[in-house]
Design a protein around this motif. Structure first.
Motif, PDB file in Angstrom:
ATOM      1  N   TRP A  25       2.494   1.897   8.161  1.00 49.12           N
ATOM      2  CA  TRP A  25       1.636   0.915   7.809  1.00 49.12           C
ATOM      3  C   TRP A  25       0.525   1.046   6.828  1.00 49.12           C
ATOM      4  N   VAL A  26       0.179   2.307   6.580  1.00 50.97           N
ATOM      5  CA  VAL A  26      -0.881   2.655   5.449  1.00 50.97           C
ATOM      6  C   VAL A  26      -0.208   2.768   4.264  1.00 50.97           C
ATOM      7  N   TRP A  27       0.858   3.611   4.110  1.00 50.20           N
ATOM      8  CA  TRP A  27       1.597   3.985   2.873  1.00 50.20           C
ATOM      9  C   TRP A  27       2.810   3.157   2.474  1.00 50.20           C
ATOM     10  N   GLN A  28       3.353   2.487   3.372  1.00 52.54           N
ATOM     11  CA  GLN A  28       4.445   1.763   2.823  1.00 52.54           C
ATOM     12  C   GLN A  28       4.298   0.825   1.712  1.00 52.54           C
ATOM     13  N   GLY A  29       5.000   0.971   0.741  1.00 59.92           N
ATOM     14  CA  GLY A  29       4.878  -0.077  -0.437  1.00 59.92           C
ATOM     15  C   GLY A  29       3.310   0.071  -1.063  1.00 59.92           C
ATOM     16  N   LEU A  30       2.779   1.189  -1.093  1.00 59.89           N
ATOM     17  CA  LEU A  30       1.336   1.075  -1.738  1.00 59.89           C
ATOM     18  C   LEU A  30       1.523   0.979  -3.359  1.00 59.89           C
ATOM     19  N   PRO A  31       0.898   0.096  -3.964  1.00 57.86           N
ATOM     20  CA  PRO A  31       1.065  -0.372  -5.327  1.00 57.86           C
ATOM     21  C   PRO A  31       0.234   0.872  -6.240  1.00 57.86           C
ATOM     22  N   ASP A  32       0.542   1.179  -7.101  1.00 60.30           N
ATOM     23  CA  ASP A  32      -0.268   2.064  -8.016  1.00 60.30           C
ATOM     24  C   ASP A  32      -1.769   1.443  -8.309  1.00 60.30           C
ATOM     25  N   ASN A  33      -1.443   0.001  -8.709  1.00 64.26           N
ATOM     26  CA  ASN A  33      -2.978  -0.622  -9.296  1.00 64.26           C
ATOM     27  C   ASN A  33      -3.720  -1.042  -8.117  1.00 64.26           C
ATOM     28  N   GLY A  34      -5.043  -0.778  -8.276  1.00 65.38           N
ATOM     29  CA  GLY A  34      -5.962  -0.957  -6.946  1.00 65.38           C
ATOM     30  C   GLY A  34      -5.532  -0.168  -5.791  1.00 65.38           C
ATOM     31  N   ARG A  35      -5.006   1.006  -5.949  1.00 66.08           N
ATOM     32  CA  ARG A  35      -4.852   1.907  -4.859  1.00 66.08           C
ATOM     33  C   ARG A  35      -6.005   1.883  -3.895  1.00 66.08           C
ATOM     34  N   ALA A  36      -7.168   2.305  -4.153  1.00 64.67           N
ATOM     35  CA  ALA A  36      -7.968   2.736  -3.247  1.00 64.67           C
ATOM     36  C   ALA A  36      -8.691   1.305  -2.570  1.00 64.67           C
ATOM     37  N   PHE A  37      -8.450   0.051  -3.232  1.00 66.57           N
ATOM     38  CA  PHE A  37      -9.025  -1.041  -2.515  1.00 66.57           C
ATOM     39  C   PHE A  37      -7.935  -1.531  -1.589  1.00 66.57           C
ATOM     40  N   ILE A  38      -6.601  -1.498  -1.871  1.00 65.47           N
ATOM     41  CA  ILE A  38      -5.714  -1.614  -0.745  1.00 65.47           C
ATOM     42  C   ILE A  38      -5.830  -0.800   0.495  1.00 65.47           C
ATOM     43  N   LEU A  39      -6.012   0.534  -0.139  1.00 64.22           N
ATOM     44  CA  LEU A  39      -5.948   1.478   0.970  1.00 64.22           C
ATOM     45  C   LEU A  39      -7.026   1.145   2.003  1.00 64.22           C
ATOM     46  N   ASN A  40      -8.100   0.853   1.673  1.00 63.33           N
ATOM     47  CA  ASN A  40      -9.333   0.798   2.330  1.00 63.33           C
ATOM     48  C   ASN A  40      -8.908  -0.568   3.398  1.00 63.33           C
ATOM     49  N   LEU A  41      -8.481  -1.446   2.510  1.00 65.54           N
ATOM     50  CA  LEU A  41      -8.201  -2.700   3.299  1.00 65.54           C
ATOM     51  C   LEU A  41      -7.290  -2.534   4.548  1.00 65.54           C
ATOM     52  N   ARG A  42      -6.159  -1.781   4.400  1.00 65.96           N
ATOM     53  CA  ARG A  42      -5.082  -1.251   5.074  1.00 65.96           C
ATOM     54  C   ARG A  42      -5.653  -0.674   6.310  1.00 65.96           C
ATOM     55  N   LEU A  43      -6.559   0.380   6.197  1.00 63.66           N
ATOM     56  CA  LEU A  43      -7.388   1.294   6.868  1.00 63.66           C
ATOM     57  C   LEU A  43      -8.266   0.345   8.005  1.00 63.66           C
ATOM     58  N   THR A  44      -8.912  -0.409   7.322  1.00 63.60           N
ATOM     59  CA  THR A  44      -9.732  -1.230   8.059  1.00 63.60           C
ATOM     60  C   THR A  44      -9.026  -1.905   9.254  1.00 63.60           C
ATOM     61  N   LYS A  45      -7.660  -2.459   8.652  1.00 66.93           N
ATOM     62  CA  LYS A  45      -7.026  -3.324   9.822  1.00 66.93           C
ATOM     63  C   LYS A  45      -6.498  -2.458  10.436  1.00 66.93           C
ATOM     64  N   LEU A  46      -6.100  -1.304  10.459  1.00 69.48           N
ATOM     65  CA  LEU A  46      -5.487  -0.298  11.060  1.00 69.48           C
ATOM     66  C   LEU A  46      -6.379   0.243  12.273  1.00 69.48           C
ATOM     67  N   VAL A  47      -7.524   0.376  12.096  1.00 66.33           N
ATOM     68  CA  VAL A  47      -8.703   0.609  13.105  1.00 66.33           C
ATOM     69  C   VAL A  47      -8.848  -0.565  13.664  1.00 66.33           C
ATOM     70  N   GLY A  48      -8.941  -1.633  13.250  1.00 63.43           N
ATOM     71  CA  GLY A  48      -9.225  -2.776  14.117  1.00 63.43           C
ATOM     72  C   GLY A  48      -8.045  -2.900  14.945  1.00 63.43           C
ATOM     73  N   LEU A  49      -6.719  -2.943  14.503  1.00 71.86           N
ATOM     74  CA  LEU A  49      -5.560  -3.373  15.599  1.00 71.86           C
ATOM     75  C   LEU A  49      -5.749  -2.344  16.771  1.00 71.86           C
ATOM     76  N   ILE A  50      -6.095  -0.635  16.311  1.00 72.09           N
ATOM     77  CA  ILE A  50      -5.819   0.128  17.366  1.00 72.09           C
ATOM     78  C   ILE A  50      -7.050  -0.462  18.423  1.00 72.09           C
ATOM     79  N   THR A  51      -8.156  -0.676  17.863  1.00 69.80           N
ATOM     80  CA  THR A  51      -9.339  -0.695  18.712  1.00 69.80           C
ATOM     81  C   THR A  51      -8.915  -2.142  19.635  1.00 69.80           C
TER      82      THR A  51
END
Lengths: 320, 319, 252
Positions: A25-51
């Motif tokens: 979920w976190v690393w599949q198809g992670l783009p080079d542009n705006g990497r940190a932003f998208i990573l943050n978005l995905r991590l937030t969603k991941l934590v939300g889904l697991i919770t």
């Protein structure tokens, strides 16, 4: 190898599976542009889904234990509808401006507290006596759910007739939009509730036998019922606040858990349920959002599958 | 002893007149004779709307009675057996596949899918453990949810969620004007057909074996019943949207008061259903006047409360 | 007379009846007896056309069951099944009234009303006629169903365990009543009974079934004998006589 208990292996296996889908979920198809932003978005969603997954799973297993029944779940009994109704009522009681100016955390904690009290009051009376007529109890819950939802929409219209659409939109579950402000609070509260539930495990094992067996065994039945319902209230608040009502998801998870775990011990059941639910949600959202491009529809598909599973349980006479 | 039918008719009549006089525009019934504008409001908006509400309530309540006889369970109605959602599914498919088809074709298709949905429900509950009386409505509500999920999914794919919402969420009659409600007369006709077959439905309610013993083949009666229920549900969903609980609670209340001698009770059921929906419609129009709350929403609250009372009040007075 | 020829019956491949051929005499009270699972109720249901014949034939007073319209059969025989739970809220008089439905199909005449009144009287239900089915005792409801069957005014009555829910006094009264109908009105009645002494006391003809076959048939004195009943139920029984009828003793 043979020293490891099969249940420990199951938990390890499920944890590994969850780790794999999370990594995907976190690393599949992670783009080079705006990497940190998208990573943050995905991590937030991941934590939300697991919770959400863990909260739904643990609350469902707890509720089934209190009801001593494998078909009842908090959502089928109208629990999350009650949460939404209460939210609307709070807006009316506190006034729109006061409500909006309240900090998100304070608002959320108030809601959790009120829902716990209501849950104990309502479902304690309904289930406490051991619910002799289980069919009628289920029917009551289903109707209560409809009542709460109607009352919620009704009050929503009274508030402001023009925003009927917004009121309606909150009634449909979506895993796509998770409220990031609430997340730290939600994670903290649900971790505490789940830890407490696991601690109560051995007593819950006895509670699951039903009142008529549990009381002669010396269990403080009423106290434990109230405690368990309070935990259910907390966890339902968390999941409903984050994604909205998901009626049948808990039922699928609890069904799978009881099938896979092969034990009635809550110290095993609860973590297994939480892991299964989190894995399904993360994998499902991955599949729907990235592979199929149908981000918003996971909840609908889960409702569909869960409804069929429920009918299957009815047909097999697994109600008691 | 009070005769239920005249009492209900009187109540319905007063609600009917009240309904004609309420609305965003101030219209006096007396003025309609002389005032062309008032007459226009009455004939084009108020009267069609009021008739639509009356027909809807009466037809749904009778459809509920029929459903309860063929399922032999007091806790079901057309809105809790997947019938209405199936009608919505048919309508949605027609909107996507043949958007230019005439209204009657859509109605026909919606009726057919409603028929398929009710038949699926009957097949489902035949396989339920026989004694689980309360699980029959639960199975129906869940089946409705499953079909509703299919509708939502398809609607989402075709960006029709808002459109579908008007059928499957709370139904309302605010948009009903002349020319938009007339198909409901067909629903009324279906209810009258059910009345003509009242004896047959009553015998069917006694069980297949009793029916066969009396020389009545249950299958065609069952088919007629399913057709009545499906046509009524489809037309109501298409015209005003889902009105929950009417078909469930009205037959129960009438049955508690006067029993299930259907030949006598069906007219009362129809009148009471019409009165209940009219009353809810009037409430919906007054509560946030001049805005409106859809009648389906009011019925959702009123109906579920009545249902819970019915569920917990024992039938037997004393033994 | 009811003639049964070569009737086999199976449910999901499990044989229930094996090649049954027999006849049920007209103008008599016939008792079908036998242990649980013998096929008594199934045979009765086949005769009553509640189950479809799979093979063989049944003729009732010369009418072929599979060739006669069901409405016509309803004027020849009336049936009381087991498990008569009804969810409709009907008054006893309304329930009994449905017994006349095969005669009028919705337009009851004065004669039909008189028959309903008579049936209510006959089963001692006149005082309860306006009560709802869910307001009377199980025995009273059972009598109401019997009255409905009777109101159908057919030559033949087929009753599947009519003594269910009845106490000793009402069970005796019912059997006595049925015997009276046969004697005085020339009715032909077939009952499935579990308590064998009711058959011994009131039946004119007994058909004993076991494992889907007919073990014996004939007058009670011929069928209800010690060796035959011991074989039928796999329990040792003694048969005595009481007031000229066989009395089966199986106390301990």
């Amino acid at each position: 190898m043979s020293q490891i208990a099969p249940t420990t292996r199951l938990i390890a296996l499920l944890a590994l599976l969850l780790a794999v889908v999370s990594a995907l979920w976190v690393w599949q198809g992670l783009p080079d542009n705006g990497r940190a932003f998208i990573l943050n978005l995905r991590l937030t969603k991941l934590v939300g889904l697991i919770t959400v997954g863990a909260a739904v799973a643990v609350s469902t297993v707890l509720f089934q234990t209190v009801a001593a029944n494998r078909v009842l779940t908090p959502s089928i009994m109208g629990f999350d509808a009650l949460y939404m109704l209460m939210q609307t009522v709070l807006v009316i009681v506190l006034g729109t401006t006061a409500y909006v100016t309240l900090p998100a955390s304070g608002k959320f904690l108030t809601e959790v507290g009120v829902l716990c009290a209501l849950a104990i009051l309502l479902f304690g009376t309904l289930l406490g006596k051991g619910a002799r007529d289980i069919g009628r109890t289920i029917l009551t819950g289903v109707i209560l759910g409809i009542l709460f939802r109607s009352a919620d929409s009704f009050l929503g219209q009274l508030l402001d007739p023009d925003t009927f659409a917004t009121v309606q939109s909150t009634q449909i579950a979506s895993f796509n939009t998770i409220d990031a402000d609430l997340l730290p609070w939600a994670v903290g509260i649900s971790l505490a509730a789940i830890a407490l539930a696991i601690r109560l495990g051995p007593q819950l094992d006895v509670l699951a036998l039903g009142r008529n067996t549990a009381v002669p065994l010396g269990l403080r039945h009423s106290a434990l019922v109230i405690g368990a319902l309070a935990l259910v209230g907390v966890l339902v608040s968390v999941s409903t606040a984050l994604v909205g009502p998901v009626t049948f998801f808990g039922l699928i998870v609890a069904g799978l858990t009881h099938g896979l775990a092969g034990t009635a011990r809550h110290r095993i059941l609860l973590p297994v349920a939480a892991l299964i639910a989190a894995t399904i949600l993360v994998a499902g959202q991955f599949l729907f959002e990235r592979a199929l491009g149908l981000g918003g529809t996971l909840a609908v598909v889960i409702e569909f599958a869960g409804g069929l599973f429920f009918i299957h349980l009815l047909l097999k006479g697994r109600v008691r | 002893m009070i005769r239920p039918l005249p009492v209900m008719l009187a109540i319905l009549l007063s609600l009917f007149v009240t309904s004609l006089t309420i609305g965003a525009a101030q219209v006096s019934l007396r003025a309609a004779g002389s005032d062309a504008w008032a007459a226009l409001v009455l004939m084009e908006s108020r009267l069609p709307r009021t008739l639509a509400v009356v027909l809807t309530g009466a037809a749904l309540a009778v459809a509920g009675t029929v459903m309860q006889q063929i399922v032999r369970n007091k806790f079901v109605g057309p809105d809790t057996t997947g019938t209405s959602e199936s009608a919505g599914l048919g309508l949605l498919l027609m909107t996507i596949l043949a958007p230019d088809s005439p209204v009657w074709v859509r109605m026909l298709v919606a009726s057919l899918t409603a028929l398929a949905g009710s038949a699926a429900f009957i097949l489902l509950i035949r396989r339920l453990p026989a004694r689980e009386v309360m699980l029959v409505p639960v199975a129906g509500i869940i089946l409705s949810g499953v079909i509703g999920a299919v509708v939502t999914f398809i609607a989402w794919r075709y960006d029709l969620v808002q459109y579908v919402g008007t059928w499957l969420a709370a139904g309302g009659s605010s948009g009903i004007i002349a020319g938009r409600y007339e198909t409901l007369w067909v629903a009324g006709a279906a209810a009258i057909a059910a009345w003509f077959a009242a004896d047959r439905f009553a015998i069917l309610g006694l069980g297949d074996n009793v029916a066969k013993g009396l020389g009545l083949d249950p299958a065609p009666v069952m088919r007629l019943g399913l057709m009545v229920v499906s046509v009524v549900s489809a037309l109501v969903v298409v015209t005003v949207g889902m009105i929950p609980f009417v078909g469930l609670v009205v037959p129960n209340i009438v049955s508690r008061i006067m029993g299930d001698d259907l030949r006598r009770s069906i007219p009362v059921v129809a009148t009471a259903g019409a009165a209940l929906v009219s009353a809810c419609d009037i409430i919906g129009r007054l509560v946030i006047y001049p805005y409106e709350v859809p009648v389906g929403l009011i019925m959702g609250i009123v109906g579920s409360v009545i249902f819970l009372i019915l569920l917990y009040r024992p039938t037997r007075p004393s033994t | 007379m009811i003639q049964i020829r070569n009737v086999d019956f199976q449910i999901h491949g499990n044989p229930i009846l094996h090649d049954i051929s027999t006849s049920i005499p007209k103008g008599q009270l016939t008792a079908l007896i036998g242990p649980n699972g013998a096929g008594k109720s199934t045979l009765l249901k086949l005769i009553a056309r509640l189950e479809k014949l799979q093979s063989g034939s049944v003729r009732i007073d010369g009418l072929d069951l599979s060739a006669t319209p069901t409405e016509k059969l309803a004027l020849v025989m009336a049936v009381l099944s087991q498990h008569t739970h009804v969810s409709s809220r009907l008054r006893l008089c309304e329930l009994v009234g449905f017994g006349r439905w095969p005669h009028h199909h919705g337009r009851p005449s004065a004669h039909d009303r008189a028959e309903i009144t008579r049936a209510l009287e006959l089963f001692d239900l006149t005082a309860l006629a306006d009560r709802f089915l869910d307001e009377v005792s199980g025995g009273q409801a059972q009598r109401a169903f019997l009255a409905m069957t009777f109101a159908q005014a057919t030559d033949w009555l087929l009753l599947d365990e009519p003594l269910n829910n009845l106490d000793m006094a009402h069970a005796r009264a019912l059997m006595r009543h049925l015997a009276g109908l046969v004697r005085d009105q020339g009715k032909s009645i077939t009952v499935v009974v579990h308590e064998i002494n009711y058959a011994a006391a009131w039946a004119d003809h007994v058909i004993a079934m076991k494992d889907g076959r007919i073990l014996a048939e004939g007058p009670p004195a011929d069928v209800l004998t010690e060796p035959l009943l011991s074989r039928l139920y796999d329990v040792p029984v003694a048969v005595g006589t009481h007031q000229g009828r066989p009395l089966i003793l199986h106390h301990v």
